[in-house]
Design an enzyme around this catalytic site. Sequence first.
Site, PDB file in Angstrom:
ATOM      1  N   CYS A 199      -1.927  14.534 -12.059  1.00 30.76           N
ATOM      2  CA  CYS A 199      -2.971  13.845 -12.832  1.00 30.76           C
ATOM      3  C   CYS A 199      -3.122  14.392 -14.256  1.00 30.76           C
ATOM      4  O   CYS A 199      -3.752  13.756 -15.096  1.00 30.76           O
ATOM      5  CB  CYS A 199      -4.304  13.907 -12.098  1.00 30.76           C
ATOM      6  SG  CYS A 199      -4.203  13.199 -10.443  1.00 30.76           S
ATOM      7  N   HIS A 207      -9.917  12.597 -17.190  1.00 35.38           N
ATOM      8  CA  HIS A 207      -9.180  12.023 -16.067  1.00 35.38           C
ATOM      9  C   HIS A 207     -10.187  11.301 -15.170  1.00 35.38           C
ATOM     10  O   HIS A 207     -11.256  11.816 -14.863  1.00 35.38           O
ATOM     11  CB  HIS A 207      -8.468  13.135 -15.299  1.00 35.38           C
ATOM     12  CG  HIS A 207      -7.871  12.668 -14.008  1.00 35.38           C
ATOM     13  ND1 HIS A 207      -7.105  11.526 -13.929  1.00 35.38           N
ATOM     14  CD2 HIS A 207      -7.936  13.174 -12.758  1.00 35.38           C
ATOM     15  CE1 HIS A 207      -6.717  11.363 -12.671  1.00 35.38           C
ATOM     16  NE2 HIS A 207      -7.216  12.346 -11.937  1.00 35.38           N
ATOM     17  N   ASN A 240      -8.554   6.243  -9.039  1.00 34.66           N
ATOM     18  CA  ASN A 240      -7.806   7.358  -9.626  1.00 34.66           C
ATOM     19  C   ASN A 240      -6.328   6.949  -9.710  1.00 34.66           C
ATOM     20  O   ASN A 240      -5.666   6.828  -8.684  1.00 34.66           O
ATOM     21  CB  ASN A 240      -8.002   8.590  -8.737  1.00 34.66           C
ATOM     22  CG  ASN A 240      -7.267   9.809  -9.256  1.00 34.66           C
ATOM     23  OD1 ASN A 240      -6.441   9.709 -10.156  1.00 34.66           O
ATOM     24  ND2 ASN A 240      -7.568  10.951  -8.673  1.00 34.66           N
TER      25      ASN A 240
HETATM   26  O1  UT7 Z   1      -6.913  13.426  -9.291  1.00 32.66           O
HETATM   27  C1  UT7 Z   1      -6.918  14.791  -9.074  1.00 32.66           C
HETATM   28  C2  UT7 Z   1      -8.257  15.310  -9.004  1.00 32.66           C
HETATM   29  N1  UT7 Z   1      -8.911  14.903  -7.795  1.00 32.66           N
HETATM   30  C3  UT7 Z   1     -10.211  14.965  -7.750  1.00 32.66           C
HETATM   31  O2  UT7 Z   1     -10.811  15.297  -8.737  1.00 32.66           O
HETATM   32  C4  UT7 Z   1     -10.921  14.727  -6.447  1.00 32.66           C
HETATM   33  C5  UT7 Z   1     -11.970  15.775  -6.262  1.00 32.66           C
HETATM   34  N2  UT7 Z   1     -12.787  15.625  -5.087  1.00 32.66           N
HETATM   35  C6  UT7 Z   1     -13.618  14.581  -4.903  1.00 32.66           C
HETATM   36  O3  UT7 Z   1     -13.655  13.680  -5.702  1.00 32.66           O
HETATM   37  C7  UT7 Z   1     -14.556  14.605  -3.736  1.00 32.66           C
HETATM   38  O4  UT7 Z   1     -14.486  15.862  -3.100  1.00 32.66           O
HETATM   39  C8  UT7 Z   1     -14.266  13.493  -2.700  1.00 32.66           C
HETATM   40  C9  UT7 Z   1     -14.641  12.154  -3.285  1.00 32.66           C
HETATM   41  C10 UT7 Z   1     -12.796  13.505  -2.320  1.00 32.66           C
HETATM   42  C11 UT7 Z   1     -15.109  13.723  -1.452  1.00 32.66           C
HETATM   43  O5  UT7 Z   1     -16.482  13.778  -1.784  1.00 32.66           O
HETATM   44  P1  UT7 Z   1     -17.390  14.951  -1.235  1.00 32.66           P
HETATM   45  O6  UT7 Z   1     -18.757  14.690  -1.674  1.00 32.66           O
HETATM   46  O7  UT7 Z   1     -16.746  16.256  -1.653  1.00 32.66           O
HETATM   47  O8  UT7 Z   1     -17.291  14.713   0.315  1.00 32.66           O
HETATM   48  P2  UT7 Z   1     -16.804  15.724   1.441  1.00 32.66           P
HETATM   49  O9  UT7 Z   1     -15.336  15.896   1.391  1.00 32.66           O
HETATM   50  O10 UT7 Z   1     -17.666  16.933   1.381  1.00 32.66           O
HETATM   51  O11 UT7 Z   1     -17.161  14.877   2.734  1.00 32.66           O
HETATM   52  C12 UT7 Z   1     -18.512  14.550   3.057  1.00 32.66           C
HETATM   53  C13 UT7 Z   1     -18.521  13.723   4.315  1.00 32.66           C
HETATM   54  C14 UT7 Z   1     -17.678  14.305   5.444  1.00 32.66           C
HETATM   55  O12 UT7 Z   1     -18.378  14.112   6.645  1.00 32.66           O
HETATM   56  P3  UT7 Z   1     -19.207  15.332   7.293  1.00 32.66           P
HETATM   57  O13 UT7 Z   1     -18.191  16.406   7.529  1.00 32.66           O
HETATM   58  O14 UT7 Z   1     -20.230  15.692   6.279  1.00 32.66           O
HETATM   59  O15 UT7 Z   1     -19.748  14.698   8.539  1.00 32.66           O
HETATM   60  C15 UT7 Z   1     -16.436  13.464   5.431  1.00 32.66           C
HETATM   61  O16 UT7 Z   1     -15.835  13.386   6.702  1.00 32.66           O
HETATM   62  O17 UT7 Z   1     -17.979  12.432   4.057  1.00 32.66           O
HETATM   63  C16 UT7 Z   1     -16.985  12.105   5.039  1.00 32.66           C
HETATM   64  N3  UT7 Z   1     -15.997  11.245   4.442  1.00 32.66           N
HETATM   65  C17 UT7 Z   1     -16.107   9.902   4.432  1.00 32.66           C
HETATM   66  N4  UT7 Z   1     -17.042   9.060   4.941  1.00 32.66           N
HETATM   67  C18 UT7 Z   1     -16.875   7.744   4.747  1.00 32.66           C
HETATM   68  C19 UT7 Z   1     -14.859  11.573   3.775  1.00 32.66           C
HETATM   69  N5  UT7 Z   1     -14.234  10.473   3.331  1.00 32.66           N
HETATM   70  C20 UT7 Z   1     -14.976   9.413   3.723  1.00 32.66           C
HETATM   71  C21 UT7 Z   1     -14.861   8.038   3.564  1.00 32.66           C
HETATM   72  N6  UT7 Z   1     -15.827   7.232   4.083  1.00 32.66           N
HETATM   73  N7  UT7 Z   1     -13.838   7.452   2.896  1.00 32.66           N
END
Ligand code: UT7
Length: 326
Positions: free
Chosen positions: A120, A253, A283
């Site tokens: 990225c 980005h 993204n």
């Molecule tokens: O391009 C390179 C750079 N990449 C990035 O910058 C990405 C950086 N990271 C992010 O953008 C975020 O971490 C994400 C968008 C990927 C995830 O958001 P988050 O607020 O960090 O969520 P999380 O990973 O802490 O997950 C929270 C909850 C989890 O459930 P529990 O464990 O709290 O019960 C996940 O299982 O959300 C759940 N979850 C989903 N629920 C519904 C994860 N993906 C999904 C989904 N739909 N698609």
Amino acid sequence: MANIYSRIAGTGSYLPPNRLTNQDLVRQLAERGIETSNQWIVERTGIHARHFAAPEVTASELGVQAALKALEAAGVPASDIDLIICATSTPDMVFPSTACLIQQKLGVGGQAAFDVQAVCSGFIYGVAVADAMIRTGAVRRALVIGAEVFSRLLDFNDRTTCVLFGDGAGAVVLEASDQPGIVASCLHADGRQSGILCAPGTVSGGSVLGDPTVKMDGRGVFKLAVTVLEQVACEVLQVAGRDASCIDWLIPHQANLRIMHSTARKLNLSDDKMIVTVGEHGNTSAASIPLALDHAIRNGQIQRGQTLLLEGVGGGFTWGAVLVDY
Ligand code: UT7
């Protein structure tokens, strides 16, 4: 002898026509038994839609469309380009490079052409390299492209990644100038963090070894991204001898709106100074910054004479920033 700088002479971008809203994707994933929702995607990322290329369409095909528009905007024929750099992590082939395939599609030959692989951050890396080569006098005009068919790397059984990414391409023509142009650029990587965002497959003996789909520790990437994006913004401003008040537009980005807002806040920039296309594009990895740049130039947000801060972050782990007087 007068200093040589590089300036942005023209930009272009291209999105494949197939647009999927969150609702479309949620429905398709539900058919596979994968549960997600429009609300989760919007609240956690700011993404509403993304574009996916048709299965037979490659990164070079998206890239050449963006390149043609950038060349037209610059008023430069492809034969006047001395260097073609393509940033991609979804190349058409193992080799030749996607840059060489774009060169072929542009109907030209002879100039240097190669890919950069910084995921990225790839477009930022490509611009920094092209700028350095222009400053030395080695080349006068460079075409820098970010082109991705990231949908090819997605595991549609993994809801934590497959809702985040899209396909597209963006390009800029850089040309030598006695005025900047590109004021300063800073690049960084930390290979010790390679495991937090990767597609860990490879080709061996005609088969794919390992799993080549995207694996991401979302929280780990999020934490690192907000830290390094602030650091590299401060660094590039310091190299330029300026402060954040010079920035008319922040073009980060486009991965996650929450990361983007956090970066703007840390720089004391109001949200209306940030170009946001993640909502419509998702993204698009190396294509995200040139796509955002071109959209904002074409819709009149970005004007000549303004100062832009471009920032990338992604797999590697890699990050970087470019400060531009446009
Ligand atoms: O391009 C390179 C750079 N990449 C990035 O910058 C990405 C950086 N990271 C992010 O953008 C975020 O971490 C994400 C968008 C990927 C995830 O958001 P988050 O607020 O960090 O969520 P999380 O990973 O802490 O997950 C929270 C909850 C989890 O459930 P529990 O464990 O709290 O019960 C996940 O299982 O959300 C759940 N979850 C989903 N629920 C519904 C994860 N993906 C999904 C989904 N739909 N698609």
